[in-house]
Design a protein around this motif. Structure first.
Motif, mmCIF file in Angstrom:
data_model
loop_
_atom_site.group_PDB
_atom_site.id
_atom_site.type_symbol
_atom_site.label_atom_id
_atom_site.label_comp_id
_atom_site.label_asym_id
_atom_site.label_seq_id
_atom_site.Cartn_x
_atom_site.Cartn_y
_atom_site.Cartn_z
ATOM 1 N N GLY A 198 0.806 -1.206 0.000
ATOM 2 C CA GLY A 198 0.000 0.000 0.000
ATOM 3 C C GLY A 198 0.844 1.262 0.000
ATOM 4 O O GLY A 198 0.562 2.230 -0.723
ATOM 5 N N LEU A 199 1.899 1.273 0.789
ATOM 6 C CA LEU A 199 2.783 2.437 0.843
ATOM 7 C C LEU A 199 3.540 2.613 -0.472
ATOM 8 O O LEU A 199 3.779 3.751 -0.917
ATOM 9 C CB LEU A 199 3.760 2.297 2.005
ATOM 10 N N ALA A 200 3.922 1.515 -1.106
ATOM 11 C CA ALA A 200 4.586 1.611 -2.405
ATOM 12 C C ALA A 200 3.650 2.225 -3.446
ATOM 13 O O ALA A 200 4.075 3.054 -4.268
ATOM 14 C CB ALA A 200 5.056 0.229 -2.853
ATOM 15 N N GLY A 201 2.381 1.827 -3.408
ATOM 16 C CA GLY A 201 1.409 2.417 -4.320
ATOM 17 C C GLY A 201 1.226 3.905 -4.069
ATOM 18 O O GLY A 201 1.153 4.713 -5.003
ATOM 19 N N TRP A 239 -3.672 4.571 -11.696
ATOM 20 C CA TRP A 239 -2.875 3.433 -12.149
ATOM 21 C C TRP A 239 -1.549 3.374 -11.396
ATOM 22 O O TRP A 239 -0.978 2.283 -11.220
ATOM 23 C CB TRP A 239 -2.628 3.507 -13.649
ATOM 24 N N GLU A 240 -1.071 4.530 -10.944
ATOM 25 C CA GLU A 240 0.196 4.549 -10.220
ATOM 26 C C GLU A 240 0.121 3.722 -8.946
ATOM 27 O O GLU A 240 1.056 2.986 -8.610
ATOM 28 C CB GLU A 240 0.588 5.990 -9.883
ATOM 29 N N ALA A 241 -0.979 3.835 -8.214
ATOM 30 C CA ALA A 241 -1.140 3.057 -6.982
ATOM 31 C C ALA A 241 -1.205 1.564 -7.285
ATOM 32 O O ALA A 241 -0.621 0.738 -6.568
ATOM 33 C CB ALA A 241 -2.395 3.505 -6.242
ATOM 34 N N HIS A 242 -1.905 1.211 -8.365
ATOM 35 C CA HIS A 242 -2.038 -0.202 -8.722
ATOM 36 C C HIS A 242 -0.696 -0.803 -9.121
ATOM 37 O O HIS A 242 -0.326 -1.894 -8.665
ATOM 38 C CB HIS A 242 -3.036 -0.354 -9.865
ATOM 39 N N ILE A 243 0.041 -0.096 -9.974
ATOM 40 C CA ILE A 243 1.320 -0.624 -10.451
ATOM 41 C C ILE A 243 2.345 -0.644 -9.321
ATOM 42 O O ILE A 243 3.110 -1.607 -9.165
ATOM 43 C CB ILE A 243 1.838 0.197 -11.638
ATOM 44 N N GLY A 244 2.393 0.427 -8.527
ATOM 45 C CA GLY A 244 3.321 0.463 -7.406
ATOM 46 C C GLY A 244 3.076 -0.666 -6.422
ATOM 47 O O GLY A 244 4.012 -1.339 -5.970
ATOM 48 N N GLY A 245 1.809 -0.908 -6.093
ATOM 49 C CA GLY A 245 1.474 -1.999 -5.187
ATOM 50 C C GLY A 245 1.778 -3.360 -5.784
ATOM 51 O O GLY A 245 2.284 -4.255 -5.093
ATOM 52 N N LEU A 246 1.497 -3.524 -7.071
ATOM 53 C CA LEU A 246 1.736 -4.809 -7.739
ATOM 54 C C LEU A 246 3.223 -5.162 -7.752
ATOM 55 O O LEU A 246 3.609 -6.294 -7.414
ATOM 56 C CB LEU A 246 1.194 -4.752 -9.168
ATOM 57 N N VAL A 247 4.056 -4.205 -8.126
ATOM 58 C CA VAL A 247 5.501 -4.455 -8.181
ATOM 59 C C VAL A 247 6.043 -4.781 -6.791
ATOM 60 O O VAL A 247 6.825 -5.725 -6.610
ATOM 61 C CB VAL A 247 6.234 -3.240 -8.785
ATOM 62 N N CYS A 276 11.155 -6.367 2.808
ATOM 63 C CA CYS A 276 10.196 -5.323 3.199
ATOM 64 C C CYS A 276 10.919 -4.008 3.483
ATOM 65 O O CYS A 276 10.467 -2.928 3.084
ATOM 66 C CB CYS A 276 9.405 -5.760 4.432
ATOM 67 N N ALA A 277 12.066 -4.114 4.171
ATOM 68 C CA ALA A 277 12.835 -2.911 4.504
ATOM 69 C C ALA A 277 13.364 -2.225 3.240
ATOM 70 O O ALA A 277 13.381 -0.993 3.153
ATOM 71 C CB ALA A 277 13.986 -3.273 5.439
ATOM 72 N N VAL A 278 13.791 -3.011 2.266
ATOM 73 C CA VAL A 278 14.298 -2.435 1.017
ATOM 74 C C VAL A 278 13.187 -1.681 0.290
ATOM 75 O O VAL A 278 13.392 -0.563 -0.204
ATOM 76 C CB VAL A 278 14.883 -3.537 0.119
ATOM 77 N N VAL A 279 12.002 -2.286 0.210
ATOM 78 C CA VAL A 279 10.883 -1.614 -0.460
ATOM 79 C C VAL A 279 10.504 -0.339 0.290
ATOM 80 O O VAL A 279 10.238 0.703 -0.325
ATOM 81 C CB VAL A 279 9.674 -2.560 -0.575
ATOM 82 N N LEU A 280 10.502 -0.398 1.610
ATOM 83 C CA LEU A 280 10.200 0.805 2.387
ATOM 84 C C LEU A 280 11.262 1.880 2.173
ATOM 85 O O LEU A 280 10.942 3.079 2.146
ATOM 86 C CB LEU A 280 10.099 0.453 3.874
ATOM 87 N N ALA A 281 12.515 1.473 2.014
ATOM 88 C CA ALA A 281 13.573 2.443 1.729
ATOM 89 C C ALA A 281 13.325 3.128 0.386
ATOM 90 O O ALA A 281 13.530 4.345 0.246
ATOM 91 C CB ALA A 281 14.931 1.748 1.733
#
Length: 298
Positions: free
Chosen positions: A181-184, A246-254, A279-284
């Protein structure tokens, strides 16, 4: 001929889990060779075992702490494997009811806005002005004028989230949900028009889609139904007129694919470090995108 055809068709049906007869599976316990579904898989040095074999042959009663059943990702097998999914749905519905009761002030305060919006009556600040919490709170908001928005999101969360929670375990499932969710939100903030608001659980749910695909491939399940569902959702996402981020969808999917791969493919010896390290890498990456975009807007 009809009876023979029916018999041949029945002979080629996938085996079902011996503890959950409604679930087809292609995985068997390495000790007793009975078919087991993701919820019943307990990681072993080679392959997976069923809870009964882990407990020493008894399919009832509590397991010793040292041999407590684990999910395919190393999480603890629980009595209610869908508990967190139910909680997340409940939180989303409660927030939606609060939006209806309070009005636009609640939505304006917590939806994802990239840059300050000023008007005579209700000036609203955004993430660029330091309100970084919007990246998180927007995940639990839905359009109060569009009931289908929350309806489809919650149905998707139930269908996809429940089985995935059972396969990963609660802690890993919750980490996947929030990281996706945060990535999206971060990709939306980075790429989308900062003056346009964004909200919804879709980024997190697309992350669950991605992780489910990784899990199904790991277990040699048929991916075609999931791929078809994902393609339909992506077509709707990019169809003009639906006003979907679409940005939220693609960000969350990746993010879901990346974290999901770490969850189900990490070697047992370093499983926890690799899983939460991913998880830490994605949050970074989320933090970097947020800081870069903030610098651009200020």
């Amino acid at each position: 001929m009809d009876q023979a055809a029916a018999g041949m068709q029945g002979a080629h049906r996938a085996p079902v889990c011996y503890r959950h007869p409604d679930r087809e599976t292609g995985v068997r316990c390495t000790r007793c060779e009975r078919p087991i579904c993701p919820e019943c898989m307990v990681s072993a040095s080679v392959g997976f075992q069923c809870p009964a074999c882990v407990r020493g042959g008894s399919d009832t009663g509590p397991a010793p702490a040292a041999s407590r059943p684990r999910t395919i990702a190393g999480g603890t097998v629980t009595a209610d494997p869908r508990l967190l999914t139910k909680v997340l749905i409940g939180v989303n519905l409660a927030v939606f009811l609060a939006q209806l009761a309070v009005g636009s002030s609640l939505t304006d305060r917590f939806e994802l806005i990239g840059q300050a919006q000023f008007s005579l009556f209700s000036p609203v600040q955004g993430v660029a002005e330091g309100q970084y919490y919007r990246l998180l709170t927007a995940m639990f908001l839905h359009s109060p004028t569009n009931y289908t928005h929350i309806l489809f999101n919650m149905l998707s969360l139930w269908w996809i989230g429940g089985p995935l929670e059972a396969a990963l375990g609660r802690a890993r499932y919750l980490a996947l949900y929030f990281v996706s969710g945060l990535a999206g939100s971060a990709l939306t903030y980075m790429v989308a028009d900062p003056r346009l608001p964004s909200l919804g659980a879709s980024g997190a749910i697309f992350g669950l889609f991605g992780a489910t695909g990784v899990l199904m491939r790991r277990l040699n399940y048929d991916l075609r139904p999931l791929v078809a569902l994902l393609v339909i959702n992506l077509i709707i996402t990019f169809t003009p007129g639906f006003n979907i981020s679409w940005e939220a969808h693609i960000g969350g999917l990746v993010a879901g694919v990346a974290v999901g791969y770490a969850m189900v493919h990490a070697p047992r010896e370093r499983r926890t470090v690799i899983q939460y390290g991913a998880c830490a890498v994605v949050l970074a990456v989320v933090v970097v995108l947020t800081l870069v975009r903030t610098a651009q807007l200020t």
